[in-house]
Design an enzyme around this catalytic site. Structure first.
Site, PDB file in Angstrom:
ATOM      1  NE  ARG A  82      -4.177  -1.548   0.192  1.00  0.00           N
ATOM      2  CZ  ARG A  82      -4.338  -2.483  -0.621  1.00  0.00           C
ATOM      3  NH1 ARG A  82      -3.503  -2.761  -1.585  1.00  0.00           N
ATOM      4  NH2 ARG A  82      -5.671  -3.219  -0.681  1.00  0.00           N
ATOM      5  CG  HIS A  98      -3.382  -0.844  -6.791  1.00  0.00           C
ATOM      6  ND1 HIS A  98      -3.711  -0.231  -5.620  1.00  0.00           N
ATOM      7  CD2 HIS A  98      -3.637  -2.073  -6.719  1.00  0.00           C
ATOM      8  CE1 HIS A  98      -4.179  -0.983  -4.803  1.00  0.00           C
ATOM      9  NE2 HIS A  98      -3.877  -2.308  -5.398  1.00  0.00           N
TER      10      HIS A  98
END
Ligand code: NDP
Ligand code: OXD
Length: 311
Positions: free
Chosen positions: A226, A274
């Site tokens: 993250r 991502h």
């Protein structure tokens, strides 16, 4: 059972069809409005960034399923209903993708591809020596579903492996470091650091100036977890000083990463949007449905998150 699908995912239609196929006897309710209209009937919710306060309005809720392996997005709802299990996604297809992404990037850094890419841009033919894989130490932050699979794949190349986890235990693939005391020695022994931690109050900002300083000179950082794990300005400073050689980032505190963000243009940073491991509708729906069947049968579900540890 009645299952609410609560996500702004652009594949809502695919999800509705896949869930109906996997759970033919159940009712699938799509979207917040429909869920609130059937609030008393909803048994389970499948969520990605749940709208704050919505889950708390479903009085019969028995489980909250994350559309991803990460569950930090669930905890952005300050009104989560107490006592309802939160279940992360464990999907072999997702694990497989993350393994590919990690192996690709470890090899990329090991074989100095960031340097060769910048040489190519300047038309420079210049060869660099590299150590054998057995002399390049790879450190995995997190040895959960994703970290374990990546480690297994990396062993085939002969990299000496280390991992940093919360709780000590035996691990045959490499050297295990645990807890706060284990972090500094782990970092000091990792030439390529791969972050596969969940984002929790304990792990936020863990890749900061102090952590970078503890890594060996020339170390590379790969973050597939993250954005909140990395302090971006500290990373840029460590790269600019020459202490770190390169970084690959798949995740960011703000996504999409704004066009003006300096990370985009840093010569030693590689960015992917991502995509390290994407949730695939077919396989994820299958795994979530398996858990819903377990819930129905009163059997333990796979991937229940500890509300205290937040992973
Ligand atoms: P798991 O929950 O299976 O594993 C988490 C690991 O992190 C465990 O080994 C755990 O240690 C370790 N850990 C957690 N907190 C700490 C801490 N405070 N100190 C040290 N170690 C800690 O997670 P997954 O492997 O399934 O996924 C990891 C993360 O990857 C997800 O949370 C998500 O954020 C990210 N992800 C990113 C994707 C992408 O496309 N970029 C796709 C999918 C996931 P222990 O073993 O001791 O419990
Ligand atoms: C996930 C993700 O958590 O896609 O699965 O990041």
């Amino acid at each position: 059972m009645t299952i609410a699908f609560l996500s702004d995912a652009d594949k809502t239609g695919d999800w509705a069809r896949a869930l109906a196929r996997e759970l033919p006897g159940d009712d699938i309710v799509i979207g917040v409005e429909a869920a609130l209209a059937h609030a008393n009937d909803i048994d389970a919710a499948i969520v990605w960034y749940p709208k704050p306060g919505v889950l708390a309005q479903l009085p019969g809720l028995r489980a909250i399923f994350s559309l991803g392996a990460g569950i930090d997005h669930v905890f952005t709802d300050p009104h989560l209903p107490a006592g309802v299990p939160i279940v992360r996604l464990i999907d072999p297809a997702l694990t497989e993708q993350m393994t590919e992404w990690v192996v690709m990037n470890v090899l990329r850094h090991h074989r100095l591809m960031p340097i060769y890419a910048s040489q190519q841009a300047r038309g420079q033919w210049h060869r660099h020596d590299i150590p054998r894989a057995r002399a390049r130490r790879v450190g995995l932050m997190g040895l959960g579903e994703l970290g374990r699979a990546a480690a297994m794949a990396l062993t085939r190349f002969g990299f000496p492996l280390a991992a940093w986890v919360r709780g000590p235990r035996a691990w045959s693939e490499g050297k295990l470091y645990a807890g706060a005391d284990g972090l500094a020695p782990f970092l000091a022994h990792s030439d390529i650091v791969v972050c596969l931690l969940p984002l929790t109050p304990e792990t936020g900002g863990i890749l900061n100036a102090d952590a970078f300083a503890r890594m060996p000179a020339g170390a590379a950082v790969i973050n597939g977890a993250r954005g909140g794990h990395v302090v971006a300005k500290d990373l840029i400073a460590a790269l600019d000083s020459g202490h770190l050689s390169a970084a690959t980032l798949d995740v960011f505190t703000q996504e999409p990463l704004p066009e003006s963000d300096p990370l985009w243009r840093h010569p030693r940073i590689t960015i992917t949007p991502h995509v390290a491991a994407l949730t695939l509708v077919e396989t994820a729906a299958h795994e979530i449905a398996r858990n819903i069947k377990r819930l129905r049968a009163g059997r333990p579900m796979a991937g229940i998150v500890s509300p205290a540890q937040r992973y």
